[in-house]
Design an enzyme around this catalytic site. Structure first.
Site, PDB file in Angstrom:
ATOM      1  N   PRO A   9       0.789  -1.221   0.000  1.00  0.00           N
ATOM      2  CG  PRO A   9      -0.095  -1.092   2.137  1.00  0.00           C
ATOM      3  CD  PRO A   9       0.529  -2.060   1.183  1.00  0.00           C
ATOM      4  CG  ASN A  10      -0.225   4.329   1.262  1.00  0.00           C
ATOM      5  OD1 ASN A  10      -1.188   4.826   0.710  1.00  0.00           O
ATOM      6  ND2 ASN A  10      -0.285   3.826   2.479  1.00  0.00           N
ATOM      7  NE  ARG A  17       4.108   6.467   1.695  1.00  0.00           N
ATOM      8  CZ  ARG A  17       4.321   5.246   2.097  1.00  0.00           C
ATOM      9  NH1 ARG A  17       4.784   4.323   1.242  1.00  0.00           N
ATOM     10  NH2 ARG A  17       4.079   4.900   3.330  1.00  0.00           N
ATOM     11  CE1 TYR A  22       8.991   4.844   2.963  1.00  0.00           C
ATOM     12  CE2 TYR A  22       7.452   6.686   3.068  1.00  0.00           C
ATOM     13  CZ  TYR A  22       7.931   5.494   3.572  1.00  0.00           C
ATOM     14  OH  TYR A  22       7.355   4.951   4.698  1.00  0.00           O
ATOM     15  CG  ASN A  73       8.302  -2.286   0.428  1.00  0.00           C
ATOM     16  OD1 ASN A  73       7.763  -2.417   1.520  1.00  0.00           O
ATOM     17  ND2 ASN A  73       8.937  -1.181   0.070  1.00  0.00           N
ATOM     18  CB  ALA A  76       1.383   0.153   6.164  1.00  0.00           C
ATOM     19  CD  GLU A  97       9.727  -7.740   5.419  1.00  0.00           C
ATOM     20  OE1 GLU A  97       9.066  -8.779   5.615  1.00  0.00           O
ATOM     21  OE2 GLU A  97       9.923  -6.887   6.300  1.00  0.00           O
ATOM     22  CG  HIS A  99      11.023  -2.609   4.571  1.00  0.00           C
ATOM     23  ND1 HIS A  99       9.662  -2.467   4.457  1.00  0.00           N
ATOM     24  CD2 HIS A  99      11.240  -3.789   5.182  1.00  0.00           C
ATOM     25  CE1 HIS A  99       9.083  -3.528   5.001  1.00  0.00           C
ATOM     26  NE2 HIS A  99      10.009  -4.352   5.443  1.00  0.00           N
ATOM     27  NE  ARG A 106      10.106   5.821   8.643  1.00  0.00           N
ATOM     28  CZ  ARG A 106       9.187   5.620   7.696  1.00  0.00           C
ATOM     29  NH1 ARG A 106       9.376   4.666   6.785  1.00  0.00           N
ATOM     30  NH2 ARG A 106       8.093   6.359   7.666  1.00  0.00           N
TER      31      ARG A 106
END
Ligand code: DQA
Length: 149
Positions: A9-10, A17, A22, A73, A76, A97, A99, A106
């Site tokens: 998502p996103n 964004r 990012y 990825n 969220a 995975e 990111h 964070r």
């Protein structure tokens, strides 16, 4: 060798964004780099992005027997999704995975990954280039497994 590249998502909003986190690159840049890297190593990659958890679960569910491995990825959903974790486990496919940001730098809620324990490895903090590293790492893993028979 066929690879499935999944973005959650996103991530379709990359480029606009939170660029300070990012970067300025887009989802099209991510997918182009993943495909180019796969080709450089003699593999073929298909890319899919969704904001919808169930669509990602369905893609993973349909991947077995079609793909040799997955780069994901989960965005969220990394921090919330038992369904994605179970889908990766059920697929029995090697997954990496990735990111874009270093989630360990964070918020506390980003420190937990439900999906990483179902993956061969996890890469984070390398921005766009992380996708090239993830694809190369997955292909290296698959080749090693083939040699081991
Ligand atoms: C992300 C990190 C997640 O915590 C976040 O929800 C994202 C992107 C990353 O690539 O850095 O959407 O997966």
């Amino acid at each position: 060798m066929r690879l499935l590249i999944l973005n959650g998502p996103n991530l379709r909003l990359l480029g606009t964004r939170e660029p300070e986190i990012y970067g300025a690159f887009t989802l099209a840049d991510v997918e182009a780099l993943a495909c180019k890297t796969a080709e450089q190593f003699g593999a073929k990659a298909d890319c899919f992005q969704s904001d919808i958890e169930g669509e990602l679960v369905a893609r993973i569910g349909a991947a077995r027997g079609v793909y040799d491995g997955i780069v994901i990825n989960p965005a969220a959903y990394t921090h919330t999704s038992v369904a994605l974790r179970d889908a990766l486990a059920a697929s029995a496919l090697p997954a990496i995975e990735v990111h874009i940001s270093n989630t360990h730098r964070r918020e506390a809620f980003r420190q937990v990954s439900y999906t990483a324990p179902m993956c061969v490895g996890q890469l984070m903090g390398f921005g766009l280039y992380g996708y090239a590293l993830a694809v190369e790492g997955l292909i290296h893993y698959l080749n090693s497994e083939r040699k081991r028979g």
